[in-house]
Design an enzyme around this catalytic site. Structure first.
Site, PDB file in Angstrom:
ATOM      1  N   SER A  21     -12.513  58.741  30.502  1.00  0.00           N
ATOM      2  CA  SER A  21     -11.758  59.299  29.285  1.00  0.00           C
ATOM      3  C   SER A  21     -10.413  58.489  29.013  1.00  0.00           C
ATOM      4  CB  SER A  21     -11.247  60.590  29.816  1.00  0.00           C
ATOM      5  OG  SER A  21     -10.399  61.286  28.890  1.00  0.00           O
ATOM      6  N   LYS A  45     -12.116  61.408  25.138  1.00  0.00           N
ATOM      7  CA  LYS A  45     -10.502  61.591  25.293  1.00  0.00           C
ATOM      8  C   LYS A  45     -10.157  62.851  25.379  1.00  0.00           C
ATOM      9  CE  LYS A  45      -6.215  60.511  24.792  1.00  0.00           C
ATOM     10  NZ  LYS A  45      -5.433  60.337  26.149  1.00  0.00           N
ATOM     11  N   ASN A  69       0.461  53.201  30.465  1.00  0.00           N
ATOM     12  CA  ASN A  69       0.224  54.034  29.474  1.00  0.00           C
ATOM     13  C   ASN A  69       1.099  55.346  29.378  1.00  0.00           C
ATOM     14  OD1 ASN A  69      -1.517  56.637  29.010  1.00  0.00           O
ATOM     15  ND2 ASN A  69      -2.172  55.507  30.604  1.00  0.00           N
ATOM     16  N   ILE A  71       0.327  57.813  26.900  1.00  0.00           N
ATOM     17  CA  ILE A  71      -0.063  58.487  25.359  1.00  0.00           C
ATOM     18  C   ILE A  71       0.397  59.799  25.103  1.00  0.00           C
ATOM     19  CG2 ILE A  71      -2.270  58.623  23.818  1.00  0.00           C
ATOM     20  CD1 ILE A  71      -1.830  55.788  24.858  1.00  0.00           C
ATOM     21  N   LEU A  73      -1.699  62.664  25.511  1.00  0.00           N
ATOM     22  CA  LEU A  73      -2.609  63.457  25.508  1.00  0.00           C
ATOM     23  C   LEU A  73      -2.604  63.735  23.743  1.00  0.00           C
ATOM     24  CD1 LEU A  73      -2.863  66.109  28.117  1.00  0.00           C
ATOM     25  CD2 LEU A  73      -3.923  63.943  27.930  1.00  0.00           C
ATOM     26  N   ASN A 127      -8.905  67.926  33.133  1.00  0.00           N
ATOM     27  CA  ASN A 127      -7.773  67.038  33.342  1.00  0.00           C
ATOM     28  C   ASN A 127      -6.599  67.711  33.763  1.00  0.00           C
ATOM     29  OD1 ASN A 127      -6.019  64.911  33.491  1.00  0.00           O
ATOM     30  ND2 ASN A 127      -6.489  64.158  31.346  1.00  0.00           N
ATOM     31  N   CYS A 130      -2.667  64.436  34.146  1.00  0.00           N
ATOM     32  CA  CYS A 130      -2.251  63.505  33.195  1.00  0.00           C
ATOM     33  C   CYS A 130      -0.664  63.340  33.574  1.00  0.00           C
ATOM     34  CB  CYS A 130      -2.248  63.739  31.905  1.00  0.00           C
ATOM     35  SG  CYS A 130      -1.488  62.742  30.759  1.00  0.00           S
ATOM     36  N   GLY A 220      -5.959  50.119  36.121  1.00  0.00           N
ATOM     37  CA  GLY A 220      -6.309  48.750  36.220  1.00  0.00           C
ATOM     38  C   GLY A 220      -6.529  48.225  37.683  1.00  0.00           C
ATOM     39  N   GLY A 247      -9.725  50.997  38.506  1.00  0.00           N
ATOM     40  CA  GLY A 247      -9.742  49.645  38.514  1.00  0.00           C
ATOM     41  C   GLY A 247     -11.050  48.804  38.596  1.00  0.00           C
ATOM     42  N   THR A 269     -10.088  51.117  32.180  1.00  0.00           N
ATOM     43  CA  THR A 269      -9.122  49.881  31.693  1.00  0.00           C
ATOM     44  C   THR A 269      -9.807  48.888  31.450  1.00  0.00           C
ATOM     45  OG1 THR A 269      -7.258  50.725  33.149  1.00  0.00           O
ATOM     46  CG2 THR A 269      -7.130  48.498  32.050  1.00  0.00           C
TER      47      THR A 269
HETATM   48  C1  SIN Z   1      -2.401  60.099  28.263  1.00  0.00           C
HETATM   49  O1  SIN Z   1      -3.248  60.664  27.111  1.00  0.00           O
HETATM   50  O2  SIN Z   1      -1.193  60.367  28.461  1.00  0.00           O
HETATM   51  C2  SIN Z   1      -3.098  59.703  29.313  1.00  0.00           C
HETATM   52  C3  SIN Z   1      -4.186  60.708  29.691  1.00  0.00           C
HETATM   53  C4  SIN Z   1      -4.295  60.767  31.383  1.00  0.00           C
HETATM   54  O3  SIN Z   1      -3.616  60.095  32.162  1.00  0.00           O
HETATM   55  O4  SIN Z   1      -4.868  61.707  31.761  1.00  0.00           O
END
Ligand code: SIN
Length: 306
Positions: A21, A45, A69, A71, A73, A127, A130, A220, A247, A269
């Protein structure tokens, strides 16, 4: 002919190499780089009940042997996803696992409830891990740091839907075995681990954090040894299948995770470096199995000689 099939709950996936994802879009973006139907599954995602804008930029930075990262979500919401993205995946016929999240246990259930009926996925990945979002009312920062809430959310989602439920765990805990057991007690058909490790990057010249959200999650090759240890620890605690993540770049990496107890693996990754990598990992894993004269992938699971 090697039997690569993997059973999660009542669902059979054609092989154990899945796209993780958040690293593979919703599949369609990767059609120029590999035959998606060759891989075992696409984990989409993460989607949430309502759209999310995500965290402030910059959101991604390379680190030694890894990626950081934050992001947050970002997504357009589960209803958009079901209408605009699921039909493509269903028509293609690739194993489809939809990753869901929420700010409260109720949001997870509502989100899962939107994924029933026509165009439903083959499994749902919850999930709980995150590292880039905060959850209302949670005792700890991440749901998957708390065994009680891990069990509660898993149980509630499981009650809501018929397809298999995979609970995605964080490595940012003292005892991953305890959380794995909680997911199993909640009725998870499988657990996936690991999500990313808390991390940060600092720009010393500017005296600032590199990420807009200050901290993020590291993935990674840098995390592979820790991820392997987490899979091994969980394998010694639960009897449900484990999906190994962390990784994985090659078929040999995949074999290492399977030996440590994973029934399937996710490539994450690596997709950013080589968008066709999932197909490469599958090919290399088959070569390894041939070389070792292993006829069924399940015969390799947990066969580490210790
Ligand atoms: C994110 O969207 O911040 C990454 C998703 C995750 O680490 O579960």
């Amino acid at each position: 002919m090697i039997d690569l099939k993997v059973r999660i709950g009542k669902t059979i996936f054609k092989n154990p190499v899945w796209a993780a994802s958040g690293t593979f879009g919703n599949g369609e973006e990767f059609t120029d780089f590999l035959k998606i139907t060759e891989i075992g599954a696409v984990v989409t995602k993460t989607v949430t009940r309502s759209p999310r804008r995500g965290n402030p930029v910059p959101r991604v930075v390379e680190t030694p042997s890894g990626l950081l990262n934050s992001i947050g979500l970002e997504n357009k919401g589960v209803e958009w996803f079901k209408k605009e993205q699921m039909p493509f995946l269903k028509e293609l016929g690739v194993g489809t696992i939809v990753s869901i999240a929420g700010e409260t246990p109720e949001e997870f259930v509502e989100c899962a409830g939107k994924l029933t009926g026509k165009n439903r996925p083959d499994a749902i990945e919850i999930n709980l891990s995150c590292p880039n979002v905060f959850h209302k009312g949670a005792r700890r920062r991440l749901f998957a740091q708390d065994p009680k809430i891990t069990e509660k959310i898993t149980k509630a989602v499981k009650k809501k839907i018929k397809c298999p439920v995979i609970t995605k765990l964080t490595p940012n805990v003292t005892d991953i075995g305890e959380i794995a057991r909680a997911a199993e007690n909640g009725g998870a058909d499988a657990i996936s681990l690991v999500n990313t490790y808390f991390g940060m990057a600092v720009d010393a010249e500017e005296m600032r954090p590199v990420l807009g959200n200050v901290t993020g999650g590291v993935s990674g090759p840098a995390i592979k040894p820790m991820a392997l240890a987490a899979v091994w620890s969980a394998y010694n605690e639960v009897s449900i299948p484990i999906i190994g993540i962390g990784g994985i770049m090659t078929g040999l990496d995949a074999a290492e995770f399977i030996l440590a107890g994973a029934s399937a693996i996710q490539v994450g990754t690596a997709n950013f470096i080589d968008p066709g990598r999932c197909a490469g990992v599958l090919k290399e894993l088959k070569e390894y199995l041939n070389r070792k004269k292993i006829k069924r992938i399940r015969d390799l699971v947990g066969k580490l000689k210790v």
